[in-house]
Design a protein around this motif. Sequence first.
Motif, PDB file in Angstrom:
ATOM      1  N   ALA A   1      93.813   5.657  88.336  1.00  0.00           N
ATOM      2  CA  ALA A   1      93.469   6.119  86.996  1.00  0.00           C
ATOM      3  C   ALA A   1      94.695   6.749  86.342  1.00  0.00           C
ATOM      4  O   ALA A   1      95.525   7.371  87.016  1.00  0.00           O
ATOM      5  N   ILE A   2      94.792   6.581  85.022  1.00  0.00           N
ATOM      6  CA  ILE A   2      95.906   7.112  84.248  1.00  0.00           C
ATOM      7  C   ILE A   2      95.531   8.485  83.704  1.00  0.00           C
ATOM      8  O   ILE A   2      94.431   8.690  83.185  1.00  0.00           O
ATOM      9  N   LEU A   3      96.464   9.422  83.817  1.00  0.00           N
ATOM     10  CA  LEU A   3      96.251  10.784  83.334  1.00  0.00           C
ATOM     11  C   LEU A   3      96.994  11.014  82.026  1.00  0.00           C
ATOM     12  O   LEU A   3      98.053  10.424  81.782  1.00  0.00           O
ATOM     13  N   SER A   4      96.452  11.885  81.209  1.00  0.00           N
ATOM     14  CA  SER A   4      97.119  12.264  79.966  1.00  0.00           C
ATOM     15  C   SER A   4      98.479  12.887  80.273  1.00  0.00           C
ATOM     16  O   SER A   4      98.632  13.643  81.244  1.00  0.00           O
ATOM     17  N   GLY A   5      99.446  12.596  79.426  1.00  0.00           N
ATOM     18  CA  GLY A   5     100.765  13.190  79.581  1.00  0.00           C
ATOM     19  C   GLY A   5     100.757  14.701  79.438  1.00  0.00           C
ATOM     20  O   GLY A   5     101.730  15.369  79.815  1.00  0.00           O
ATOM     21  N   ASP A   6      99.648  15.250  78.926  1.00  0.00           N
ATOM     22  CA  ASP A   6      99.555  16.705  78.786  1.00  0.00           C
ATOM     23  C   ASP A   6      99.608  17.414  80.135  1.00  0.00           C
ATOM     24  O   ASP A   6      99.868  18.627  80.189  1.00  0.00           O
ATOM     25  N   ILE A   7      99.376  16.678  81.209  1.00  0.00           N
ATOM     26  CA  ILE A   7      99.412  17.307  82.526  1.00  0.00           C
ATOM     27  C   ILE A   7     100.810  17.809  82.867  1.00  0.00           C
ATOM     28  O   ILE A   7     100.978  18.690  83.719  1.00  0.00           O
ATOM     29  N   GLN A   8     101.820  17.285  82.163  1.00  0.00           N
ATOM     30  CA  GLN A   8     103.189  17.718  82.440  1.00  0.00           C
ATOM     31  C   GLN A   8     103.377  19.207  82.173  1.00  0.00           C
ATOM     32  O   GLN A   8     104.260  19.847  82.759  1.00  0.00           O
ATOM     33  N   HIS A   9     102.553  19.794  81.301  1.00  0.00           N
ATOM     34  CA  HIS A   9     102.675  21.219  81.004  1.00  0.00           C
ATOM     35  C   HIS A   9     102.295  22.073  82.213  1.00  0.00           C
ATOM     36  O   HIS A   9     102.671  23.245  82.288  1.00  0.00           O
ATOM     37  N   PHE A  10     101.557  21.480  83.144  1.00  0.00           N
ATOM     38  CA  PHE A  10     101.131  22.220  84.329  1.00  0.00           C
ATOM     39  C   PHE A  10     102.023  21.951  85.535  1.00  0.00           C
ATOM     40  O   PHE A  10     102.176  22.823  86.393  1.00  0.00           O
ATOM     41  N   ILE A  11     102.590  20.760  85.617  1.00  0.00           N
ATOM     42  CA  ILE A  11     103.329  20.414  86.832  1.00  0.00           C
ATOM     43  C   ILE A  11     104.838  20.354  86.639  1.00  0.00           C
ATOM     44  O   ILE A  11     105.563  20.113  87.601  1.00  0.00           O
ATOM     45  N   SER A  12     105.318  20.598  85.420  1.00  0.00           N
ATOM     46  CA  SER A  12     106.766  20.647  85.227  1.00  0.00           C
ATOM     47  C   SER A  12     107.321  21.850  85.975  1.00  0.00           C
ATOM     48  O   SER A  12     106.771  22.957  85.902  1.00  0.00           O
ATOM     49  N   GLU A  13     108.406  21.635  86.702  1.00  0.00           N
ATOM     50  CA  GLU A  13     109.008  22.722  87.470  1.00  0.00           C
ATOM     51  C   GLU A  13     109.661  23.725  86.536  1.00  0.00           C
ATOM     52  O   GLU A  13     110.317  23.370  85.570  1.00  0.00           O
ATOM     53  N   LYS A  14     109.418  24.997  86.855  1.00  0.00           N
ATOM     54  CA  LYS A  14     109.978  26.072  86.024  1.00  0.00           C
ATOM     55  C   LYS A  14     111.451  26.260  86.342  1.00  0.00           C
ATOM     56  O   LYS A  14     111.874  26.106  87.458  1.00  0.00           O
TER      57      LYS A  14
END
Length: 233
Positions: free
Chosen positions: A220-233
Amino acid sequence: MIKKWLMLSFLLIYLTGCQPFIGGQSVIDWVDFIQWNDHNYTGVLNSELADASFIDKEIGEVRFKVADNVTNSSYQLKDGDAAFHEKGTKLYSIKGEDNIIAVKDKAAINGYRIYFAIDNSEYKWHFEDVSLDQVKKIEIYKSAPPTGNQQIATISDKAKMENLLEILSNSKDAPAFQPNTSAGDPISYQIILYTDEPTAYKYGVHYDGNTYFWHPSETAILSGDIQHFISEK
């Protein structure tokens, strides 16, 4: 490649329930199992022990490692047999769980690998099994072999958790999707959902440079908005 590996892993798990021996007379591809108290316990891919405090007591130990030692496909499993754990590996019960046992595992996120009695209980770690309103905390790890998992986020804010869970829930099935591997394998992450249960739910999310995807059942394809949660700080 990732999809095929996951599908094969689940296939092996469910085959174990009715036929513990896979392969020919001389080469056996063992699934990760432990035979204990006349039950076949299989390693759970989509879960982690929620916390070491849920370990109850030592209940026994592995008596025989079958991998590399058994080549006869008609071999009958005995209590204390394990596919890959060495003789002497300690087995532990888990508080409040009659059909789950654990072994210490340095590679596991919370220090233990869990096994469920595939012949005596139902698999309960599909994403559809999660009571989303009961999730108390979410942790996100980046898979970084060979060093292990690198924690990159902890989320306990209710609104943020609801946002992330909504992104996961609204993924779009895409069984024909093939990730772009021209620049190498996709980056993999592990999302851990904690409730009040002794075991947490674990799901892999992958990014091929263009698309975030996962495998709750079908790809399944996920929304690109998930990058806000998994982008490394």
